[in-house]
Write a protein that holds these residues in place. Structure first.
Motif, PDB file in Angstrom:
ATOM      1  N   LEU A 142       0.857  -1.183   0.000  1.00 54.16           N
ATOM      2  CA  LEU A 142       0.000   0.000   0.000  1.00 54.16           C
ATOM      3  C   LEU A 142       0.896   1.238   0.000  1.00 54.16           C
ATOM      4  N   PRO A 143       0.466   2.301  -0.658  1.00 57.85           N
ATOM      5  CA  PRO A 143       1.296   3.519  -0.733  1.00 57.85           C
ATOM      6  C   PRO A 143       1.071   4.461   0.440  1.00 57.85           C
ATOM      7  N   PHE A 144       0.937   3.910   1.660  1.00 56.33           N
ATOM      8  CA  PHE A 144       0.589   4.698   2.830  1.00 56.33           C
ATOM      9  C   PHE A 144       1.516   4.350   3.987  1.00 56.33           C
ATOM     10  N   ARG A 145       1.290   5.011   5.116  1.00 55.95           N
ATOM     11  CA  ARG A 145       2.041   4.692   6.335  1.00 55.95           C
ATOM     12  C   ARG A 145       1.789   3.244   6.746  1.00 55.95           C
ATOM     13  N   LEU A 146       0.538   2.817   6.699  1.00 55.18           N
ATOM     14  CA  LEU A 146       0.224   1.396   6.839  1.00 55.18           C
ATOM     15  C   LEU A 146       0.474   0.782   5.463  1.00 55.18           C
ATOM     16  N   ASN A 147       1.642   0.184   5.281  1.00 60.89           N
ATOM     17  CA  ASN A 147       2.174  -0.035   3.933  1.00 60.89           C
ATOM     18  C   ASN A 147       1.831  -1.368   3.302  1.00 60.89           C
ATOM     19  N   HIS A 148       0.837  -2.065   3.840  1.00 62.39           N
ATOM     20  CA  HIS A 148       0.495  -3.370   3.263  1.00 62.39           C
ATOM     21  C   HIS A 148      -0.922  -3.768   3.677  1.00 62.39           C
ATOM     22  N   ILE A 149      -1.487  -4.684   2.933  1.00 60.97           N
ATOM     23  CA  ILE A 149      -2.588  -5.505   3.435  1.00 60.97           C
ATOM     24  C   ILE A 149      -2.185  -6.960   3.233  1.00 60.97           C
ATOM     25  N   ASN A 150      -2.770  -7.820   4.038  1.00 60.76           N
ATOM     26  CA  ASN A 150      -2.589  -9.256   3.863  1.00 60.76           C
ATOM     27  C   ASN A 150      -3.716  -9.792   2.997  1.00 60.76           C
ATOM     28  N   LEU A 151      -3.363 -10.572   1.988  1.00 54.35           N
ATOM     29  CA  LEU A 151      -4.381 -11.268   1.208  1.00 54.35           C
ATOM     30  C   LEU A 151      -4.179 -12.763   1.417  1.00 54.35           C
ATOM     31  N   TYR A 152      -5.251 -13.496   1.225  1.00 52.91           N
ATOM     32  CA  TYR A 152      -5.208 -14.941   1.442  1.00 52.91           C
ATOM     33  C   TYR A 152      -5.793 -15.656   0.233  1.00 52.91           C
ATOM     34  N   ILE A 153      -5.275 -16.831  -0.014  1.00 51.33           N
ATOM     35  CA  ILE A 153      -5.702 -17.640  -1.153  1.00 51.33           C
ATOM     36  C   ILE A 153      -5.966 -19.053  -0.656  1.00 51.33           C
ATOM     37  N   ILE A 154      -7.139 -19.570  -0.969  1.00 51.45           N
ATOM     38  CA  ILE A 154      -7.544 -20.910  -0.546  1.00 51.45           C
ATOM     39  C   ILE A 154      -7.535 -21.833  -1.752  1.00 51.45           C
ATOM     40  N   ASP A 155      -6.917 -22.977  -1.589  1.00 49.08           N
ATOM     41  CA  ASP A 155      -6.804 -23.982  -2.640  1.00 49.08           C
ATOM     42  C   ASP A 155      -8.039 -24.878  -2.597  1.00 49.08           C
ATOM     43  N   THR A 156      -8.808 -24.895  -3.682  1.00 44.97           N
ATOM     44  CA  THR A 156      -9.995 -25.743  -3.765  1.00 44.97           C
ATOM     45  C   THR A 156      -9.897 -26.631  -4.997  1.00 44.97           C
ATOM     46  N   ASN A 157     -10.762 -27.628  -5.046  1.00 42.76           N
ATOM     47  CA  ASN A 157     -10.764 -28.532  -6.202  1.00 42.76           C
ATOM     48  C   ASN A 157     -11.186 -27.829  -7.482  1.00 42.76           C
ATOM     49  N   LYS A 158     -11.856 -26.691  -7.357  1.00 42.44           N
ATOM     50  CA  LYS A 158     -12.271 -25.920  -8.527  1.00 42.44           C
ATOM     51  C   LYS A 158     -11.209 -24.901  -8.944  1.00 42.44           C
TER      52      LYS A 158
END
Length: 353
Positions: free
Chosen positions: A42-58
């Motif tokens: 992120l281009p701010f003082r709080l410089n990130h977010i966490n993203l998550y990815i779930i592995d599914t059969n689809k």
């Protein structure tokens, strides 16, 4: 920093990070057989977010898209052309309407060719903000600042803050609805959706009870107090009451649950963190109530009481929203009454003990 403001408040208990390496640029860290963690800049003082990815059969289920911009585009191009190229993308879930989570959703949907999902409440709130013209947004913000009793110079700051949302959310996808009746079936796991109000209108979080894993996004963070601001559509809505109800429920979490939040780092003992946040807000409520017992106060007075300083345009939005949300909660508790008085020719909301 727009719609991603968090006050790093002096709360007595901050969690200890789990012994997990932080994701490196354009890399993912595997947290469980089906769950992966990435960190988006992120281009701010709080410089990130966490993203998550779930592995599914689809295929992969992506949780949140990030803010709009070149850094985010480069990030997704690297992931989609790298690790995520092993399987198709099944869907994108946007947890809530704040720009650091939703801003890149439309372009990511175009890049992957899949549908975006969010809750009905988040879709409605995002569309409300997106559909305001620059003039309508600035007029609405200035009208709130006027009712809050802010001085004229700060009302002007609000009137000039006309592109707070649209500059980081240039387009919204055609969202499909995701609700508490939905779940994500991983290859070896099951994730149940829950919706909560407070920091946002109906944020999606996901619980994997069998493996004691929880993705609370922005509602339960290890170090930061999420911004709880009055709803621009109705400043008398008790959003802090909603958030405190959430925290009361979270205070009963098992200490063993591994919590993977929307910012900062994974932690356990979410029950203790929730109680610390409850204590934090109760202390702020007591400050306002004690002041109101001495004299009637406005939202502007509340900023001075809670923060002991004034702010420039960006943080003023969040500080004023926090002040009003706490005063509104005291009103809903029956501890304060709201009336109006004329100040400098403007009608201002005043709270009386």
């Amino acid at each position: 920093m727009i719609y991603v403001s968090f006050f790093i408040a002096k709360i007595s208990l901050s969690m200890i990070p789990l012994n997990i390496d932080l994701p490196q640029t354009h890399q993912l860290v595997q947290l469980s057989p089906d769950l992966y963690w990435g960190r988006l800049p992120l281009p701010f003082r709080l410089n990130h977010i966490n993203l998550y990815i779930i592995d599914t059969n689809k295929g992969w289920v992506i949780i949140d898209a990030g803010i709009y911009g070149d850094q985010t585009r480069d990030y997704w191009r690297a992931l989609l052309g790298g690790f995520l190229s092993q399987k198709p993308i099944d869907k994108i879930i946007i947890t809530h309407h704040h720009v650091d989570h939703i801003g890149f959703a439309s372009e990511l949907a175009q890049m992957t060719g899949v549908d975006c999902y969010t809750s009905a409440a988040e879709k409605e709130h995002g569309q409300f903000l997106f559909n305001l013209s620059a003039r309508d947004f600035s007029d609405l913000l200035a009208s709130h600042y006027t009712r809050y009793g802010l001085p004229e110079a700060e009302i002007v700051l609000g009137r000039n803050d006309s592109d707070r949302y649209r500059r980081f959310v240039p387009e919204l996808p055609d969202f499909k609805e995701f609700s508490e009746t939905n779940e994500i079936k991983g290859c070896n796991s099951q994730w149940q959706c829950r919706l909560d109000s407070g920091h946002s209108s109906g944020q999606i979080s996901l619980m994997n009870a069998a493996e004691s894993l929880f993705l609370p996004t922005d509602f339960l963070l290890p170090r930061i107090s999420p911004n709880i601001s009055a709803d621009m559509r109705n400043s008398d809505k008790d959003v802090l009451g909603d958030y405190l109800n959430y925290l009361k429920e979270m205070s009963n979490l098992s200490p063993a649950i591994k919590i993977y939040p929307g910012h900062d780092w994974p932690f356990k003992n979410g029950n203790d963190r929730a109680q610390a946040l409850i204590n934090h807000h109760n202390q702020r409520l007591e400050l306002l109530l004690s002041a109101a017992k001495l004299r009637p106060i406005s939202t502007s007075d509340g900023i001075d009481i809670l923060f002991n300083r004034r702010f420039e345009s960006h943080e003023l939005f969040f500080a004023s929203g926090e002040s009003r949300a706490h005063l509104t909660h005291l009103m809903h508790q029956g501890k304060l009454q709201k009336t109006t008085e004329m100040q400098n020719g403007n009608e201002v909301d005043i709270f009386i003990a």
